[in-house]
Design an enzyme around this catalytic site. Structure first.
Site, PDB file in Angstrom:
ATOM      1  N   GLY A  54       0.868  -1.179   0.000  1.00  0.00           N
ATOM      2  CA  GLY A  54       0.000   0.000   0.000  1.00  0.00           C
ATOM      3  C   GLY A  54       0.902   1.224   0.000  1.00  0.00           C
ATOM      4  O   GLY A  54       1.838   1.315   0.815  1.00  0.00           O
ATOM      5  N   GLN A 203      -5.793  -8.868  -2.582  1.00  0.00           N
ATOM      6  CA  GLN A 203      -5.824  -7.868  -1.504  1.00  0.00           C
ATOM      7  C   GLN A 203      -7.258  -7.614  -1.033  1.00  0.00           C
ATOM      8  O   GLN A 203      -7.469  -7.126   0.074  1.00  0.00           O
ATOM      9  CB  GLN A 203      -5.196  -6.548  -1.988  1.00  0.00           C
ATOM     10  N   ASP A 243      -1.692   4.577  -6.155  1.00  0.00           N
ATOM     11  CA  ASP A 243      -0.262   4.431  -5.871  1.00  0.00           C
ATOM     12  C   ASP A 243       0.546   5.612  -6.390  1.00  0.00           C
ATOM     13  O   ASP A 243       1.652   5.881  -5.927  1.00  0.00           O
ATOM     14  CB  ASP A 243       0.268   3.138  -6.485  1.00  0.00           C
TER      15      ASP A 243
HETATM   16  O1  MRU Z   1       0.607  -3.942  -4.587  1.00  0.00           O
HETATM   17  P1  MRU Z   1      -0.023  -3.235  -3.405  1.00  0.00           P
HETATM   18  O2  MRU Z   1      -0.837  -4.130  -2.555  1.00  0.00           O
HETATM   19  O3  MRU Z   1       1.004  -2.438  -2.637  1.00  0.00           O
HETATM   20  O4  MRU Z   1      -1.007  -2.191  -4.081  1.00  0.00           O
HETATM   21  C1  MRU Z   1      -1.835  -1.396  -3.275  1.00  0.00           C
HETATM   22  C2  MRU Z   1      -2.762  -0.556  -4.047  1.00  0.00           C
HETATM   23  O5  MRU Z   1      -2.802  -0.589  -5.262  1.00  0.00           O
HETATM   24  C3  MRU Z   1      -3.620   0.396  -3.259  1.00  0.00           C
HETATM   25  O6  MRU Z   1      -4.858   0.566  -3.875  1.00  0.00           O
HETATM   26  C4  MRU Z   1      -2.904   1.749  -3.195  1.00  0.00           C
HETATM   27  O7  MRU Z   1      -1.600   1.613  -2.744  1.00  0.00           O
HETATM   28  C5  MRU Z   1      -3.602   2.689  -2.304  1.00  0.00           C
HETATM   29  S1  MRU Z   1      -3.386   2.228  -0.618  1.00  0.00           S
HETATM   30  C6  MRU Z   1      -4.099   3.378   0.398  1.00  0.00           C
END
Ligand code: MRU
Length: 369
Positions: A54, A203, A243
């Site tokens: 995240g 997730q 992200d």
């Molecule tokens: O690969 P991840 O689990 O790190 O990706 C997370 C996401 O895409 C979330 O939607 C994003 O980081 C926003 S978290 C508040």
């Protein structure tokens, strides 16, 4: 947020032991485990291998990584080594660079002897600010949910759809996309959340777990179900995290977000993005051209982790032997498909002018700190 009645942040500093602790998210939602990060390498591994994940949490973890690295060696060389090691861990979430740039800037002029203390304080500040930002995002997002609730019959829920986990485990606390949900729930506004499973790493399982832990009604759905639900009029609003969002409001988020935005657009369902300002990359405009998309290991696609019939955590292969998997981890939703960006300062149109008006001190910046 609470787990089994105890309040946790996803990363915290144990002052008694002088150690950084995290919730080890490799095991969520199946198991709740806590891990300690004690060396620069352990921080890099935790980010790269997604013990933490995240965008906002990646940023906070990197800040603590710098602080821990400077404990054993506070020299400029060590600061540079820590920066260079951590920046390599994951390419897409801009919070990583934002946090490292900020730490580097805050520490540059500090004498070596004071650096460990100053660095730890700076990391605490980044973590605390994240909590505050997400709380504010929740308050602004709540206004949208309240508006939608006005058109409902008494007791009828506002139905939200979310993708991935932009929940409290993805941040230090509150989450971004989930924060308006928690605020609505706390105000007794009935909501129901459609939770995309979010293959390949599922997730969505974490999102369903955290919502369930807080008594928020939700249904875990396959990634392909959202369009159908929107066509049937069963979704009032989509809300996702991000992200990296560009200066013109192009939104990079977990793979599959773009398809949700297309379906929302076609069905006139509002599509909102919960956007903390450290996730804005002010240096770039065109998300499709300028955001590096992480390619993750193919094993994440060909194999899946879950509980077997004996309730043991097990990994199983979902393809036949030798099948190769492709695993782009993020995609970009162009700003024209975004109804609004819910920031800690208010709701902004997804455009360069509107974002610059919301964050005038940042507009035109050529770096991320
Ligand atoms: O690969 P991840 O689990 O790190 O990706 C997370 C996401 O895409 C979330 O939607 C994003 O980081 C926003 S978290 C508040």
């Amino acid at each position: 947020m609470k787990v089994n009645g105890i309040h946790y942040r996803s990363i915290w500093y144990d002052h008694e032991l002088s150690k950084v602790k995290i919730i080890d998210q490799r095991w969520l939602p199946h198991d709740f485990k806590i891990a300690e990060l004690e060396t620069l390498q352990s921080f890099a591994t935790a980010i790269r291998d997604m013990w933490v994940r995240g965008a906002p949490l990646i940023g906070a973890t990197a800040a603590y990584g710098i602080a821990v690295a400077l404990r054993t060696d506070a020299s400029n060389h060590s600061l540079k080594l820590a920066y260079d090691t951590l920046i390599e861990t994951r390419p897409t979430a801009i919070n990583l660079r934002w946090s490292l740039d900020r730490m580097q800037k805050e520490l540059a002029e500090v004498p070596e002897g004071q650096r460990p203390v100053v660095a730890l304080e700076a990391a605490h500040r980044i973590a605390d600010e994240d909590v505050e930002i997400n709380k504010n995002i929740g308050e602004f997002g709540l206004k949208i949910i309240k508006k939608l609730a006005e058109s409902k019959k008494q007791g009828e829920p506002v139905r939200l759809l979310t993708h991935c986990n932009a929940g409290w485990p993805a941040t230090v606390d509150w989450g971004t996309a989930t924060s308006p949900m928690y605020h609505a729930h706390n105000e007794n506004i009935p909501i129901h959340v459609w939770v995309d499973e979010t293959r390949p790493r599922n997730q969505g399982g974490m999102t369903a777990w955290e919502l369930q832990s807080h008594g928020i009604s939700n249904t875990y759905i396959t990634d392909n179900a959202g369009g159908h639900l929107m066509q049937k009029g069963l979704v009032d609003m989509v809300i996702v995290g991000t992200d990296r969002t560009t200066a013109q409001g192009d939104v990079c988020n977990k793979i599959g977000t773009y398809l949700k935005a297309l379906a929302a657009y076609d069905n006139k369902v509002p599509f909102y993005v919960a956007l903390p300002s450290p996730t804005i990359d002010w240096r770039i405009n065109d998300g499709l051209k300028d955001i590096p998309i992480e390619e993750r290991p193919e094993k994440e696609v060909t194999h899946i982790l879950g509980r077997d019939a004996k309730k043991d955590i097990a990994e199983i292969q979902v393809t036949s032997e030798g099948v190769s998997g492709g695993n782009p981890a993020f995609d970009v939703t162009p700003n024209r498909l975004v109804t609004g960006l819910i920031t800690e300062r208010g709701i902004s149109e997804a455009s360069k002018i509107a974002l610059a008006e919301m964050f005038p001190e940042k507009a035109g910046a050529t770096n991320n700190d």
